[in-house]
Design an enzyme around this catalytic site. Structure first.
Site, PDB file in Angstrom:
ATOM      1  N   LYS A  56      -3.464   0.912   2.259  1.00  0.00           N
ATOM      2  CA  LYS A  56      -3.183  -0.536   2.228  1.00  0.00           C
ATOM      3  C   LYS A  56      -1.700  -0.827   2.405  1.00  0.00           C
ATOM      4  O   LYS A  56      -1.328  -1.740   3.123  1.00  0.00           O
ATOM      5  CB  LYS A  56      -3.570  -1.156   0.876  1.00  0.00           C
ATOM      6  N   ARG A 135      -6.874  -7.135  -9.001  1.00  0.00           N
ATOM      7  CA  ARG A 135      -7.549  -5.853  -9.193  1.00  0.00           C
ATOM      8  C   ARG A 135      -8.836  -6.049  -9.999  1.00  0.00           C
ATOM      9  O   ARG A 135      -9.648  -5.143 -10.078  1.00  0.00           O
ATOM     10  CB  ARG A 135      -6.677  -4.903 -10.013  1.00  0.00           C
ATOM     11  N   ARG A 174       0.801  12.206   0.450  1.00  0.00           N
ATOM     12  CA  ARG A 174       1.617  10.995   0.570  1.00  0.00           C
ATOM     13  C   ARG A 174       3.013  11.212  -0.017  1.00  0.00           C
ATOM     14  O   ARG A 174       3.159  11.783  -1.094  1.00  0.00           O
ATOM     15  CB  ARG A 174       0.903   9.868  -0.173  1.00  0.00           C
ATOM     16  N   ARG A 207       5.071  10.036  -5.686  1.00  0.00           N
ATOM     17  CA  ARG A 207       5.100   9.033  -6.745  1.00  0.00           C
ATOM     18  C   ARG A 207       4.495   9.596  -8.024  1.00  0.00           C
ATOM     19  O   ARG A 207       3.520  10.343  -7.971  1.00  0.00           O
ATOM     20  CB  ARG A 207       4.268   7.820  -6.315  1.00  0.00           C
ATOM     21  N   ARG A 218      -6.833   6.767 -11.909  1.00  0.00           N
ATOM     22  CA  ARG A 218      -6.713   5.572 -11.059  1.00  0.00           C
ATOM     23  C   ARG A 218      -7.994   5.333 -10.258  1.00  0.00           C
ATOM     24  O   ARG A 218      -8.425   4.207 -10.088  1.00  0.00           O
ATOM     25  CB  ARG A 218      -5.545   5.732 -10.078  1.00  0.00           C
TER      26      ARG A 218
HETATM   27  P1  AMP Z   1      -0.456   0.386  -6.923  1.00  0.00           P
HETATM   28  O1  AMP Z   1       0.846   0.722  -6.302  1.00  0.00           O
HETATM   29  O2  AMP Z   1      -1.012  -0.930  -6.456  1.00  0.00           O
HETATM   30  O3  AMP Z   1      -1.469   1.488  -6.810  1.00  0.00           O
HETATM   31  O4  AMP Z   1      -0.168   0.184  -8.497  1.00  0.00           O
HETATM   32  C1  AMP Z   1       0.374   1.209  -9.282  1.00  0.00           C
HETATM   33  C2  AMP Z   1      -0.031   0.991 -10.735  1.00  0.00           C
HETATM   34  O5  AMP Z   1       0.487  -0.278 -11.203  1.00  0.00           O
HETATM   35  C3  AMP Z   1      -1.529   0.913 -10.991  1.00  0.00           C
HETATM   36  O6  AMP Z   1      -2.108   2.203 -11.138  1.00  0.00           O
HETATM   37  C4  AMP Z   1      -1.574   0.106 -12.278  1.00  0.00           C
HETATM   38  O7  AMP Z   1      -1.185   0.887 -13.389  1.00  0.00           O
HETATM   39  C5  AMP Z   1      -0.467  -0.901 -12.066  1.00  0.00           C
HETATM   40  N1  AMP Z   1      -0.963  -2.143 -11.393  1.00  0.00           N
HETATM   41  C6  AMP Z   1      -0.533  -2.628 -10.192  1.00  0.00           C
HETATM   42  N2  AMP Z   1      -1.145  -3.777  -9.902  1.00  0.00           N
HETATM   43  C7  AMP Z   1      -2.009  -4.024 -10.920  1.00  0.00           C
HETATM   44  C8  AMP Z   1      -2.947  -5.061 -11.196  1.00  0.00           C
HETATM   45  N3  AMP Z   1      -3.124  -6.088 -10.337  1.00  0.00           N
HETATM   46  N4  AMP Z   1      -3.669  -4.991 -12.354  1.00  0.00           N
HETATM   47  C9  AMP Z   1      -3.488  -3.985 -13.224  1.00  0.00           C
HETATM   48  N5  AMP Z   1      -2.633  -2.965 -13.024  1.00  0.00           N
HETATM   49  C10 AMP Z   1      -1.882  -2.976 -11.884  1.00  0.00           C
END
Ligand code: AMP
Length: 262
Positions: A56, A135, A174, A207, A218
């Site tokens: 994404k 989410r 990644r 990361r 996740r």
């Molecule tokens: P991402 O880069 O979108 O995969 O986000 C990394 C981490 O940030 C996720 O594994 C969650 O811990 C937190 N996170 C990001 N966006 C959200 C969201 N909309 N709701 C809850 N946790 C989030």
């Protein structure tokens, strides 16, 4: 219709670093220093759904350069806060970073407070590509109300689909630039010089939440929340399913075709 309009000049990795995300990353009273780029035709307001690792972020980078819309990632807000040092953070943000470190979802209330502090970005004339938010259905409902209150409509919700084993392979390879956050892949999108970002020369890193133990958590969190969220947008006739098989450019071509149909 010709789709050349989605191909402005790009650098070697297909993106032009022109977006200022100060208001989004810092929130509160912070404003973007650069005005938004004029949108292509109309402000595009798109939500990107898909499991972690499905690509994404890469699609968002490409789309935002082509459409003029800004890439708004909630994960980037947390990572930016972490990078700026945890001593000055609010207790809510410190606890959010703990959830993130474990690979768990941050509680809805914390995420929604953060979004409310950034309403200006949802209302921006340049449009947006929301990546990682909403989410959960609770987050989607609040987003719907916030947009309605500002007479703003979503253009589409793109749902990127990929089998689980392929997602895990993608995450393992990644690497993210520690400076400008551009995402590479050791096999499918390698940097020109190993370990260094093509765009800014920054060091490429795995990361913290891409570590295998965090990835398992996740994926479980994503799968529990995804189906109801997909149904939510299906009922609103906004959902567009896109196969995330193949290279980033192949996925982008599919995405572009879906955009032309909107
Ligand atoms: P991402 O880069 O979108 O995969 O986000 C990394 C981490 O940030 C996720 O594994 C969650 O811990 C937190 N996170 C990001 N966006 C959200 C969201 N909309 N709701 C809850 N946790 C989030």
């Amino acid at each position: 219709m010709s789709d050349n309009r989605f191909f402005p000049k790009t650098d070697a990795i297909g993106v032009i670093p022109t977006h200022d995300r100060t208001a989004w990353l810092k929130g509160g009273e912070h404003c973007c220093v650069m005005p938004p780029r004029p949108p292509l035709g109309k402000p595009w307001r798109i939500v990107l759904l898909g499991a972690p690792g499905v690509g994404k972020g890469t699609q968002a980078e490409r789309l935002c350069e082509r459409l003029g819309a800004c890439h708004l990632s909630t994960g980037d807000i947390f990572r930016a806060a972490k990078k700026n040092g945890e001593s000055g953070l609010s207790p809510a943000m410190q606890s959010a970073l703990e959830f993130m470190r474990r690979g768990e979802l941050v509680p809805d209330q914390t995420v929604l407070d953060m979004i409310r502090e950034r309403l200006r970005c949802l209302n921006c004339s340049g449009g947006f590509l929301l990546d990682g938010f909403p989410r959960t259905v609770a987050q989607a409902k609040v987003l719907e109300t916030l947009l309605e209150d500002h007479h703003v409509q979503l253009t589409a919700v793109f749902n990127y689909e990929l089998p689980l084993d392929k997602i895990i392979a993608r995450i393992a390879g990644r690497r993210t630039c520690s400076v400008c956050k551009v995402v590479y892949h050791l096999d499918t999108l390698p940097p020109r010089v190993a370990g260094l970002c093509d765009r800014c020369g920054g060091k490429l890193v795995l990361r913290e939440d891409d570590r295998p133990e965090a990835v398992e958590v996740r994926m479980a969190a994503y799968q529990a929340a995804a189906r109801p969220l997909i149904n939510f947008y299906l009922q609103r006739h906004l959902l567009v399913n896109i196969s995330a098989e193949g290279t980033p450019e192949e996925i982008y071509k599919r995405t572009r075709l879906s955009l032309l149909a909107r």
